[in-house]
Every structure is written in structure tokens, then in C-alpha cells.
Design a protein around this motif. Sequence first.
Motif, PDB file in Angstrom:
ATOM      1  N   TYR A 221       0.847  -1.201   0.000  1.00 34.22           N
ATOM      2  CA  TYR A 221       0.000   0.000   0.000  1.00 34.22           C
ATOM      3  C   TYR A 221       0.877   1.244   0.000  1.00 34.22           C
ATOM      4  O   TYR A 221       1.910   1.277   0.663  1.00 34.22           O
ATOM      5  N   VAL A 222       0.450   2.245  -0.748  1.00 36.07           N
ATOM      6  CA  VAL A 222       1.056   3.578  -0.650  1.00 36.07           C
ATOM      7  C   VAL A 222      -0.056   4.536  -0.247  1.00 36.07           C
ATOM      8  O   VAL A 222      -1.107   4.577  -0.895  1.00 36.07           O
ATOM      9  N   VAL A 312      -4.970   6.098  -1.787  1.00 32.47           N
ATOM     10  CA  VAL A 312      -4.212   4.907  -1.392  1.00 32.47           C
ATOM     11  C   VAL A 312      -4.031   4.058  -2.640  1.00 32.47           C
ATOM     12  O   VAL A 312      -4.968   3.871  -3.415  1.00 32.47           O
ATOM     13  N   MET A 313      -2.815   3.574  -2.852  1.00 29.99           N
ATOM     14  CA  MET A 313      -2.557   2.698  -3.985  1.00 29.99           C
ATOM     15  C   MET A 313      -2.254   1.294  -3.499  1.00 29.99           C
ATOM     16  O   MET A 313      -1.534   1.111  -2.515  1.00 29.99           O
ATOM     17  N   ILE A 361      -7.379   4.079  -4.776  1.00 32.95           N
ATOM     18  CA  ILE A 361      -8.624   4.352  -4.038  1.00 32.95           C
ATOM     19  C   ILE A 361      -8.559   5.793  -3.567  1.00 32.95           C
ATOM     20  O   ILE A 361      -7.619   6.175  -2.859  1.00 32.95           O
ATOM     21  N   VAL A 362      -9.514   6.618  -3.991  1.00 35.30           N
ATOM     22  CA  VAL A 362      -9.522   8.012  -3.539  1.00 35.30           C
ATOM     23  C   VAL A 362     -10.721   8.247  -2.618  1.00 35.30           C
ATOM     24  O   VAL A 362     -11.781   7.658  -2.784  1.00 35.30           O
ATOM     25  N   ASN A 363     -10.494   9.112  -1.633  1.00 34.84           N
ATOM     26  CA  ASN A 363     -11.538   9.447  -0.664  1.00 34.84           C
ATOM     27  C   ASN A 363     -11.091  10.716   0.048  1.00 34.84           C
ATOM     28  O   ASN A 363      -9.896  10.975   0.171  1.00 34.84           O
ATOM     29  N   ALA A 373      -9.135   0.075   0.545  1.00 36.42           N
ATOM     30  CA  ALA A 373      -7.948  -0.545  -0.060  1.00 36.42           C
ATOM     31  C   ALA A 373      -7.777  -1.989   0.429  1.00 36.42           C
ATOM     32  O   ALA A 373      -7.433  -2.887  -0.345  1.00 36.42           O
ATOM     33  N   GLU A 374      -8.024  -2.176   1.713  1.00 38.99           N
ATOM     34  CA  GLU A 374      -7.939  -3.523   2.299  1.00 38.99           C
ATOM     35  C   GLU A 374      -8.953  -4.460   1.632  1.00 38.99           C
ATOM     36  O   GLU A 374      -8.642  -5.604   1.296  1.00 38.99           O
ATOM     37  N   LYS A 375     -10.175  -3.943   1.413  1.00 41.94           N
ATOM     38  CA  LYS A 375     -11.222  -4.746   0.743  1.00 41.94           C
ATOM     39  C   LYS A 375     -10.809  -5.087  -0.680  1.00 41.94           C
ATOM     40  O   LYS A 375     -11.010  -6.210  -1.152  1.00 41.94           O
TER      41      LYS A 375
END
Length: 386
Positions: A221-222, A312-313, A361-363, A373-375
Motif C-alpha cells: 500500500y502507498v 491509497v494505492m 482508491i480516492v476518498n 484498499a484492504e477490501k
Amino acid sequence: MPHYFSSNFTLGILGGGQLGKMLLTETRKFDITTKVLDPSADAPCRIACNTFVQGSLTDFNTVYNFGKEVDVLTIEIENVNVDALKKLQSEGVKVYPSPQTIELIQNKATQKQFYATHNIPTAPFHRFESLANLQQAVANQQITLPFVWKSARFGYDGNGVKIVRQLPNLSLLPEGECIAENLVPFAKELAVIVARNVSGEATTYPVVEMEFHPEANQVEYVLCPARISEEIAQKARAIAVQVAQAFQVVGLLAVELFLTAEDEVLVNEVAPRPHNSGHYSIEAAYTNQFEQHLRAILDLPLGNTDSKVAGVMVNLVGAEGHQGDVIYENIEQILAMEGVTPHIYGKRQTRPFRKMGHVTIVNKDIEKARVIAEKVKQTIKVISIH
């Protein structure tokens, strides 16, 4: 000013992998003519450049002849023939980053020495010409276990890096020049991307935080922004600029950092090109890292590096136990999630831990983005056709 857009100007790119492919999205946006060199006939770049040349990146004549036919030459991988680049540069081809910068960075031992010479904070280390010299230093107790062994050349994605905890581990290391680095007890791994154009104008992206896979030593993850104080963020960005100025880099420089428990910021290593730690910027930043790289090497004004939202990437890597033609299982399920954008790199063959794509994932809220991101990570699987 040169006419880059909708003209005969040609940008050459050494390397045809996913970084080149994402760079080509931006050259298409600006209608800049491109020519790419890569050893693989199936390189991800082949579908997006104006001209694709199959050939070795390390062969002098191949790189030299390729470079003679372009106006500006850039890289998406460091393992290229530097002597050919130096000759091209002497003949008036613009090479960014410069061959001198690439050569310094190609060798991790030289890179570490460079930090020491320029008073750039980094973990203490010793340099060895051979594995035998390192083994001798351990026997003489000049080096104490545990330490981090790094091959001076050709490491990538956790290859060429090993933590040596016990004496028997020493005999399993490959031959060649290497460094032994103190094992730093770090609290977080951070990264800062610096853009520096031909005129010397420099700007930094926000600090990102990297979470690593415990076994593969690959980034899982980034997160942008990193979950650190403003004071540490400013310190990290200042060190990154210091490094970019010292290397006189033109283009992007990704600076990987350790944050210690005492809030010290140490430089781990750098990459003089777009980088995995900047992929979030395609969806989350005002100017993504690939457009910024183009702006820098063409000496155009640098773009706004601020984020519009948190990002998050997640890296998509080949699942263990799978090799062969790739299938992205459950991709439609992640596409149904909020703020999720997959990027598929175009590699037809998967193998364990091979980088096959990434998902952003943007939020507005970094913690919510991290949960999604975990999902995503648990849902999508990169497998092969059995």
C-alpha cells in the motif's frame, strides 16, 4: 521555445514497461511524438507509442543508434547503457536524467557514498568489493549481525536486498560488490517525489507512507498523505530537495526514506524516474507524476503537486502458485466500490509477485480510503488460467 506539440519533435524512452506506458498516456494528451526501446516484443508500451523498437537497453550500439534518432531521451528504468548515453550527450542529444546522474544511482554503493560525501542523512554502512571481503569483515567483527546486505548492482523490488541475521545466511548471498548497512529500527517507510526541470526549478509532492509485504519486500500500500506530523513532513520534503539538487537530477527523483522512532529522517535509496510511490497521483493529484516528468525534461513550468483528495494505492501482483496467461478475478467487484480505479499494465503472463497492475482508491478521508484498499486487496486476485 521548441515546438514539442503536434510537431516533428521526438521523445525517446528507454524501457517499455508500465512506467513508460503511463508516461505515454501523457504524451498522447499533449500529442508529443514518441519512440520506445525495450527488449520484449510484448512490452506494455508497444501499443501506445508512435514507434516501438525491440532491442537491448544495455547494448552500446543499440542504445546509441536509437538515441541518434530522437531529440530528447529519457528513461523508465535505470539499467541502461550509460556509455552510449554519454556519447549521445556529447553529440548534442538531450539526455534527462543525465548519464552522470544515472551512473551514480545505478550502483547502490556509489549512491550511498554520495550521501555520505554530501552530508545527506542515511543509515551507517560499509562498502565491499566482494562477498569474500564482507565475510572477512564479519569474521573480524568489523560488522556485527544483524545487518542489511544490498547488492551494488541490479536490485529491484526487494531483489538484491537481504537481512542477514545469522552466520549461515552469509554463505547464501550471491557474489559481487555489495554494502552492509546497519539495520535501522524504523517506525515508518516514507517517500517523496521531487520534480526538477532543466532550469533548476524544483517542487515536491506530499510525503507518502509505504506499507510493505512482510515476505516479498514489495510495497503493498502507498498512502498519501502519510500519517505523520507536519514538522516531519516538512523535514522529509526538505531532505528530498537536498538530494535532488545534489544529484542535479532533471525529471523526477523518487526519494525513499526511513522515519526512525526518534523522528530522524534517513535516505534509503532513490530512483531517477516516475515511481511506484507516485502512482496515486494519477487520480489524486492536480498534476500526476508522469505529466510532471514530461514538464521537467522539456523545461516547461512545473505543475501543482497538491492532492485533490487522499489516495491509497494497492499493487496488483501475481498470486503465489500461479504462472501463465493472466486472469483478473473479481475485477468487476472492485469496480463497484467507491473511488476505485484499476490500472492493468498489459503483461499477458503472470507469475508469483510479478507487478501486473495497481489500483487507486480516492476518498476525502485517508482512513476510509485505507479500509476500502484492504477490501480491494482481499477481493481482486491475479491468477492464471489453469
